[in-house]
Design a protein around this motif. Structure first.
Motif, PDB file in Angstrom:
ATOM      1  N   GLN A 657      21.805   4.797  -8.009  1.00 54.78           N
ATOM      2  CA  GLN A 657      21.144   4.529  -6.734  1.00 54.78           C
ATOM      3  C   GLN A 657      20.161   5.638  -6.351  1.00 54.78           C
ATOM      4  OE1 GLN A 657      24.991   4.575  -4.861  1.00 54.78           O
ATOM      5  NE2 GLN A 657      24.457   6.305  -3.572  1.00 54.78           N
ATOM      6  N   PRO A 658      19.089   5.279  -5.615  1.00 58.30           N
ATOM      7  CA  PRO A 658      18.198   6.309  -5.084  1.00 58.30           C
ATOM      8  C   PRO A 658      18.873   7.019  -3.906  1.00 58.30           C
ATOM      9  CG  PRO A 658      17.509   4.135  -4.325  1.00 58.30           C
ATOM     10  CD  PRO A 658      18.669   3.914  -5.258  1.00 58.30           C
ATOM     11  N   GLU A 659      18.437   8.242  -3.615  1.00 62.88           N
ATOM     12  CA  GLU A 659      19.012   9.005  -2.495  1.00 62.88           C
ATOM     13  C   GLU A 659      18.773   8.296  -1.166  1.00 62.88           C
ATOM     14  OE1 GLU A 659      20.834  12.024  -2.233  1.00 62.88           O
ATOM     15  OE2 GLU A 659      21.172  11.385  -4.301  1.00 62.88           O
ATOM     16  N   LYS A 660      17.597   7.656  -1.051  1.00 62.29           N
ATOM     17  CA  LYS A 660      17.279   6.903   0.166  1.00 62.29           C
ATOM     18  C   LYS A 660      16.488   5.671  -0.246  1.00 62.29           C
ATOM     19  CE  LYS A 660      13.057   9.557   0.993  1.00 62.29           C
ATOM     20  NZ  LYS A 660      12.261  10.344   1.913  1.00 62.29           N
ATOM     21  N   ASN A 661      16.408   4.695   0.634  1.00 65.83           N
ATOM     22  CA  ASN A 661      15.607   3.505   0.344  1.00 65.83           C
ATOM     23  C   ASN A 661      14.138   3.893   0.221  1.00 65.83           C
ATOM     24  OD1 ASN A 661      17.720   1.666   0.358  1.00 65.83           O
ATOM     25  ND2 ASN A 661      17.618   1.377   2.569  1.00 65.83           N
ATOM     26  N   VAL A 662      13.467   3.345  -0.795  1.00 67.89           N
ATOM     27  CA  VAL A 662      12.060   3.675  -1.047  1.00 67.89           C
ATOM     28  C   VAL A 662      11.248   2.380  -1.018  1.00 67.89           C
ATOM     29  CG1 VAL A 662      10.429   4.704  -2.670  1.00 67.89           C
ATOM     30  CG2 VAL A 662      12.775   5.593  -2.533  1.00 67.89           C
ATOM     31  N   MET A 663      10.235   2.348  -0.174  1.00 69.09           N
ATOM     32  CA  MET A 663       9.413   1.145  -0.043  1.00 69.09           C
ATOM     33  C   MET A 663       8.668   0.857  -1.345  1.00 69.09           C
ATOM     34  SD  MET A 663       6.545   0.263   2.849  1.00 69.09           S
ATOM     35  CE  MET A 663       5.073   0.792   1.968  1.00 69.09           C
ATOM     36  N   PRO A 664       8.618  -0.417  -1.759  1.00 69.93           N
ATOM     37  CA  PRO A 664       7.858  -0.758  -2.976  1.00 69.93           C
ATOM     38  C   PRO A 664       6.396  -0.326  -2.839  1.00 69.93           C
ATOM     39  CG  PRO A 664       9.128  -2.647  -2.209  1.00 69.93           C
ATOM     40  CD  PRO A 664       9.233  -1.606  -1.150  1.00 69.93           C
ATOM     41  N   LYS A 665       5.809   0.076  -3.951  1.00 68.06           N
ATOM     42  CA  LYS A 665       4.413   0.521  -3.926  1.00 68.06           C
ATOM     43  C   LYS A 665       3.495  -0.680  -3.731  1.00 68.06           C
ATOM     44  CE  LYS A 665       5.078   4.671  -6.663  1.00 68.06           C
ATOM     45  NZ  LYS A 665       5.075   5.261  -7.994  1.00 68.06           N
ATOM     46  N   THR A 666       2.523  -0.510  -2.847  1.00 68.25           N
ATOM     47  CA  THR A 666       1.531  -1.568  -2.619  1.00 68.25           C
ATOM     48  C   THR A 666       0.133  -0.984  -2.807  1.00 68.25           C
ATOM     49  OG1 THR A 666       1.545  -1.049  -0.252  1.00 68.25           O
ATOM     50  CG2 THR A 666       2.972  -2.854  -0.989  1.00 68.25           C
ATOM     51  N   LYS A 667      -0.842  -1.883  -2.906  1.00 67.83           N
ATOM     52  CA  LYS A 667      -2.238  -1.456  -3.110  1.00 67.83           C
ATOM     53  C   LYS A 667      -3.087  -2.043  -1.986  1.00 67.83           C
ATOM     54  CE  LYS A 667      -1.346  -1.799  -8.054  1.00 67.83           C
ATOM     55  NZ  LYS A 667      -1.526  -2.629  -9.251  1.00 67.83           N
ATOM     56  N   THR A 668      -4.079  -1.296  -1.588  1.00 68.07           N
ATOM     57  CA  THR A 668      -5.010  -1.826  -0.584  1.00 68.07           C
ATOM     58  C   THR A 668      -6.425  -1.870  -1.161  1.00 68.07           C
ATOM     59  OG1 THR A 668      -5.213   0.397   0.338  1.00 68.07           O
ATOM     60  CG2 THR A 668      -3.697  -1.103   1.445  1.00 68.07           C
ATOM     61  N   ILE A 669      -7.211  -2.793  -0.642  1.00 69.05           N
ATOM     62  CA  ILE A 669      -8.590  -2.994  -1.107  1.00 69.05           C
ATOM     63  C   ILE A 669      -9.542  -2.526  -0.008  1.00 69.05           C
ATOM     64  CG2 ILE A 669     -10.316  -4.751  -1.762  1.00 69.05           C
ATOM     65  CD1 ILE A 669      -8.106  -4.409  -3.843  1.00 69.05           C
ATOM     66  N   GLU A 670     -10.485  -1.700  -0.382  1.00 75.10           N
ATOM     67  CA  GLU A 670     -11.491  -1.273   0.602  1.00 75.10           C
ATOM     68  C   GLU A 670     -12.416  -2.446   0.911  1.00 75.10           C
ATOM     69  OE1 GLU A 670     -13.623   2.333  -0.059  1.00 75.10           O
ATOM     70  OE2 GLU A 670     -11.855   3.304  -0.963  1.00 75.10           O
ATOM     71  N   ILE A 671     -12.645  -2.644   2.194  1.00 74.70           N
ATOM     72  CA  ILE A 671     -13.468  -3.786   2.610  1.00 74.70           C
ATOM     73  C   ILE A 671     -14.947  -3.408   2.491  1.00 74.70           C
ATOM     74  CG2 ILE A 671     -14.066  -5.301   4.552  1.00 74.70           C
ATOM     75  CD1 ILE A 671     -11.149  -4.888   5.506  1.00 74.70           C
ATOM     76  N   SER A 672     -15.698  -4.241   1.794  1.00 72.85           N
ATOM     77  CA  SER A 672     -17.151  -4.027   1.685  1.00 72.85           C
ATOM     78  C   SER A 672     -17.808  -5.391   1.617  1.00 72.85           C
ATOM     79  CB  SER A 672     -17.473  -3.232   0.423  1.00 72.85           C
ATOM     80  OG  SER A 672     -17.257  -4.036  -0.718  1.00 72.85           O
ATOM     81  N   ASN A 673     -19.112  -5.381   1.667  1.00 70.47           N
ATOM     82  CA  ASN A 673     -19.841  -6.652   1.624  1.00 70.47           C
ATOM     83  C   ASN A 673     -19.707  -7.350   0.274  1.00 70.47           C
ATOM     84  OD1 ASN A 673     -20.723  -6.240   4.196  1.00 70.47           O
ATOM     85  ND2 ASN A 673     -22.558  -5.101   3.559  1.00 70.47           N
ATOM     86  N   LYS A 674     -19.281  -6.581  -0.740  1.00 70.49           N
ATOM     87  CA  LYS A 674     -19.242  -7.144  -2.092  1.00 70.49           C
ATOM     88  C   LYS A 674     -17.858  -7.674  -2.481  1.00 70.49           C
ATOM     89  CE  LYS A 674     -22.919  -4.213  -3.812  1.00 70.49           C
ATOM     90  NZ  LYS A 674     -23.279  -3.161  -4.767  1.00 70.49           N
ATOM     91  N   VAL A 675     -16.938  -7.726  -1.499  1.00 71.17           N
ATOM     92  CA  VAL A 675     -15.576  -8.177  -1.827  1.00 71.17           C
ATOM     93  C   VAL A 675     -15.618  -9.598  -2.376  1.00 71.17           C
ATOM     94  CG1 VAL A 675     -13.380  -8.874  -0.837  1.00 71.17           C
ATOM     95  CG2 VAL A 675     -14.365  -6.702  -0.195  1.00 71.17           C
ATOM     96  N   GLN A 676     -14.900  -9.780  -3.463  1.00 73.01           N
ATOM     97  CA  GLN A 676     -14.845 -11.105  -4.069  1.00 73.01           C
ATOM     98  C   GLN A 676     -13.656 -11.875  -3.502  1.00 73.01           C
ATOM     99  OE1 GLN A 676     -14.805 -10.756  -8.278  1.00 73.01           O
ATOM    100  NE2 GLN A 676     -16.872  -9.915  -8.377  1.00 73.01           N
ATOM    101  N   ALA A 677     -13.842 -13.152  -3.365  1.00 70.90           N
ATOM    102  CA  ALA A 677     -12.774 -13.974  -2.783  1.00 70.90           C
ATOM    103  C   ALA A 677     -11.559 -14.029  -3.686  1.00 70.90           C
ATOM    104  CB  ALA A 677     -13.288 -15.384  -2.532  1.00 70.90           C
ATOM    105  N   GLY A 678     -11.785 -14.042  -4.997  1.00 69.32           N
ATOM    106  CA  GLY A 678     -10.646 -14.134  -5.913  1.00 69.32           C
ATOM    107  C   GLY A 678     -10.043 -15.534  -5.914  1.00 69.32           C
TER     108      GLY A 678
END
Length: 877
Positions: A657-678
């Motif tokens: 077990q971990p010593e304490k609960n650890v939040m899952p890693k997430t990723k964020t996307i920088e918002i720009s005019n070129k963001v693709q819809a995906g």
């Protein structure tokens, strides 16, 4: 003639009434087979009944002061219970001459002179109790002694028999075993009347039935130290009472740095008083806790330090005295590790011989007169399989694999052993492939299937289950001990009723069916994969809509549980939170968090800004987990259960077990005019139902191929062929998606395949032909007998069946994968010469294989990856 007609009419009415009553009683005994097999306390008065509480009066209680101290103590619990129910204090009278009109007489045959006197006068049947193990009878006796109109007599064959009789009456008047441990309220009643007849649950079928408190830090230990100052006699008083109220009799005490006999010498005294049989865990020989072996004693090694070990063990047996104990013998390495590299048969046999000499020397009686147990845990089983000699009077404690799958059972033709066999089972575990300690993940259907298997193989001396911190395992603990009392009363068909009975008893018949359904489904969903093993990759977010379906199913339980919680009587809300609402809310939240993490990862890879929304959602769900735990610790029952849910469960990166609960890693996307819809998940998710409904289906039969596969739930067979010896038995709700099916009884020799073989037939319709693969999903049963594995046969139509081995790959890696996934998938390859209708046949060879699902691949790689397998295909009736 007229008289005869009247007589016939009366006789017919009496006969009909008798039949209705008989059918009612039969229905009662089969429906309430577990918690209360027979309801003998009612709220209505009659001349035949015994008025325990009536018209503001309560019967007095009499116990011979020369009876067992534990009987006197538990009689006090009955007095408290009667007061909780009726608001009336029963009088404990000292002399029988003080009794008036109505009295409850409690006593042990051979220990209470008043019970012996009633037996001598023929007012109770001594033969029903003499020489019996833990039996009680509860009955009304008219004019038992001078001046007494009626007595309710609770008589026991021995100390525990009498105690069980007392607690049985407590249960009958509405006091749950969980009144303290889960705050189940006691319903007020002003009239309590005992029905005539001899009320008894007979003798238990399993001699020793108990629990092991283990892996108890940080949750139970934090709570015990805050509430009681540690694992002392105040703490164990609550534990002993709980065990006895559920008709258990055996305990392995907490052992993580704990010393039952040392930390409070009153622990052992109180256990003896209650009649609790004490033991120590599988690696703590001769009653010595592992924590008692200090560095000053030297190395835990019999080869180099035998003198210190012998003295250490001698002191343990001296301290035990004549207290009822099952002495653990044998030895493992220091800290529950293997003792040496390779096998050490001769060394272990020598150790056991030495230990038995110590037992004989200190007790001054032959070793075989002291009950002993040797656990075949992990590598010790290998020694036994290779011929290690075990004295015949010693109980061989067989074990599961720590994940609820039994590793070893006696051979059907093996010679009976005087010491018999036991099972050590797990609801909680620390070890590989991962710890699981946080929440209840145990399906009673699997527990029943495995323990029924053990019982049919003659394992009836000891049943003990590792319960971790006790909470939150309340429901499966009571099931285990109920089943241990009489495994023969449980079967695949009545397991569902157990949920109903338990809900009814603990929630005063409020929303009984709904609560039963929630208990049944949350444990099913949780058993698919231990929460500690869940991650963003568990459920597919693109195939079969799997992840969203899992979240949706949990959410339906959340809605149902919240709705019940709003309508429940206020006094039941604390119990409901502990037993139902918290496990549902916390488990649903955890699953949703990992699915949100998976979506965050996918959208981030696509460069889609929706990823940011899911990153925020993960954060909120992670925080909600902490909020739920905080409520449990600080608000629930006014903070009574602080620390109890403090077990870490998020952020594992290895088995520990971990010593304490650890939040899952997430990723964020920088918002720009070129963001693709995906591409959204919804666009890419494969709904996968493309059978052309306009196609002429008249000549189709059974499950129809679609998109290159056929998926079938095991219970939906076209035909089940039984034999004289075995019958196909559906175990409703067992497994990851629907139900399981197996052959019963289990204690049979392997079946040779023939035309008359027991088999399951599944009608299928192929559009394809050529080479196909059949993936058969089984519960991860282990090969528990001598031989190379458990087998089944499989074939289409009239082809010669292929013999498949469930345990062909017995490697550590294969085992770890099967228990982590809680499924074992066996694949066979077949040649289909013509498209059209065919029959898939699965032949029984060995018992204990539990079939859950079948997925047939008609095109390579078409069965898309998913954790639960493809949803069931369309079936043409």
């Amino acid at each position: 003639m007229q008289t005869k007609k009247i007589y016939d009419s009366m006789f017919l009415k009496i006969k009909t009434s008798y039949l209705i009553l008989l059918l009612f009683l039969i229905g009662l005994s089969t429906n309430s087979y577990a918690i209360n097999p027979e309801k003998y306390v009612v709220n209505r008065a009659s001349n035949e009944n015994f008025p325990l509480v009536s018209k503001g009066k309560i019967a007095s209680i009499f116990v011979d002061d020369k009876d067992y101290a534990g009987v006197l103590k538990v009689a006090g619990h009955l007095e408290n219970d009667l007061f909780k129910v009726s608001d009336l204090h029963p009088k404990r009278i000292k002399k029988i001459s003080e009794a008036e009109d109505f009295i409850v007489i409690i006593g042990t045959l051979g220990k209470s002179k008043f019970i012996d006197q009633l037996a001598k006068q023929g007012k109770i049947d001594a033969k029903a109790l003499q020489g019996k193990w833990e039996k009680f009878t509860t009955q009304i006796v008219e004019n038992p002694f001078k001046g007494i109109k009626k007595a309710l007599v609770i008589a026991g064959s021995d100390k525990r028999g009498t105690i069980y009789g007392i607690y049985d009456l407590s249960n009958q008047i509405g006091v749950s075993p969980w009144y303290y441990w889960a705050d189940v309220p006691v319903k007020k009643q002003s009239e309590l009347h005992v029905l005539p007849g001899i009320h008894s649950q007979g003798e238990p079928k399993v001699k020793y039935r108990g629990i092991f408190i283990n892996d108890e830090a940080p949750a139970l230990s934090g709570w015990a130290f805050e509430k009681f100052g540690g694992f002392n006699s105040k703490f164990y008083d609550k534990v002993f009472e709980l065990i006895l109220r559920m008709k258990g009799n055996y305990l392995w005490p907490a052992m993580w740095g704990r010393m039952f006999y040392v930390e409070d010498p009153q622990n052992a005294v109180l256990a003896d008083k209650y009649g609790i049989v004490m033991g120590t865990s599988h690696h703590e020989p001769l009653t010595r806790a592992h924590a008692e072996w200090g560095k000053a004693n030297g190395k835990w090694d019999f080869n180099t330090n035998s003198e210190a070990l012998i003295n250490f063990w001698k002191d343990g047996i001296k301290r035990m005295g004549n207290k009822e104990t099952i002495v653990t013998i044998g030895m493992r390495g220091d800290g529950d590790e293997p003792m040496t590299e390779g096998t050490a048969i001769e060394l272990l046999e020598n150790i056991v011989k030495t230990q038995r000499n110590i037992i004989a020397e200190v007790t001054k009686k032959p070793a075989q007169e002291t009950p002993q147990m040797w656990a075949l845990y992990k590598e010790v089983q290998d020694y036994y399989d290779k011929g290690m000699t075990v004295p015949d009077d010693v109980t061989l404690l067989l074990c599961d694999d720590n994940w609820g799958n039994i590793r070893k059972l006696p051979e059907l033709d093996s010679k009976p052993r005087k010491g018999g066999y036991g099972i050590y089972y797990h609801y909680d575990y620390v070890g590989g492939p991962r710890n699981y300690k946080w929440i209840n993940t145990n399906q009673i259907e699997r527990v029943w299937e495995q323990m029924d298997l053990a019982y049919q193989y003659g394992v009836d001396k000891i049943w003990i289950v590792n319960v971790g911190d006790i909470k939150p395992m309340e429901f499966p603990i009571e099931f285990f001990l109920d089943m241990a009392w009489n495994p023969e009363k449980f079967n695949a068909e009545n397991l569902e009723q157990y949920y109903v009975n338990w809900a009814k008893e603990n929630f005063d018949n409020q929303f009984t069916e709904e609560i039963a359904e929630i208990l049944k489904l949350y444990t099913k969903y949780n058993s698919r994969r231990k929460p500690e093993l869940l991650d963003a990759k568990t459920y597919s977010i693109v195939n079969f809509n799997e992840a969203d379906r899992v979240v949706s199913h949990y959410q339906k339980l959340v809605e149902k549980a919240n709705s019940i919680n709003e309508k429940l009587k206020p006094e039941y809300k604390d119990a409901f939170y502990q037993l139902v609402l918290f496990p549902v809310l916390a488990s649903a939240n955890l699953n949703e968090m990992y699915v949100a993490t998976a979506k965050n990862h996918l959208y981030a890879e696509q460069g889609n800004v929706i990823a940011n929304e899911y990153a925020e959602k993960v954060k909120k769900l992670f925080e909600k987990d902490a909020e739920l735990t905080n409520y449990y610790h600080t608000q629930l029952a006014n903070g009574k259960w602080n620390h109890m849910m403090s077990q870490t469960h998020i952020g594992y990166d290895n088995w520990q077990q971990p010593e304490k609960n650890v939040m899952p890693k997430t990723k964020t996307i920088e918002i720009s005019n070129k963001v693709q819809a995906g591409v959204s998940i919804e666009d890419s998710s494969k709904a996968r139902t493309s059978i052309n409904k306009n196609r002429d289906l008249d000549h189709f039969r059974g499950f129809v191929e679609d998109n290159g596969f056929i998926s079938i739930e095991s219970k939906n067979y076209s035909k089940a062929i039984n034999s004289d010896a075995v019958k196909w038995t559906i175990i409703p709700n067992l497994g990851k998606t629907d139900s399981g099916i197996t052959i019963k009884p289990s204690n049979i020799k392997s079946i040779e395949i023939s035309e008359r073989s027991p088999r399951l037939e599944y009608n299928v319709h192929f559009f394809s032909k050529g080479k196909i693969k059949v993936n058969v999903y089984f519960s991860p049963t282990i090969n528990f007998k001598i031989g190379d594995g458990l087998k089944y046969g499989i074939g289409f139509d009239d082809e010669k069946p292929q013999i498949m081995n469930l345990n062909a790959d017995s490697s550590e890696k294969a085992w770890a994968e099967s228990v982590a996934n809680n499924i074992k998938i066996i694949t066979s390859t077949h040649e289909i010469e013509n498209s059209g209708n065919h029959i898939l046949k699965i032949y029984a060879i060995d018992s204990a294989l539990v079939l859950q699902k079948i997925a047939i691949e008609t095109e390579e790689g078409k069965v898309l990856e998913s954790y639960l397998g493809p949803p069931e295909s369309f079936m043409k009736e």
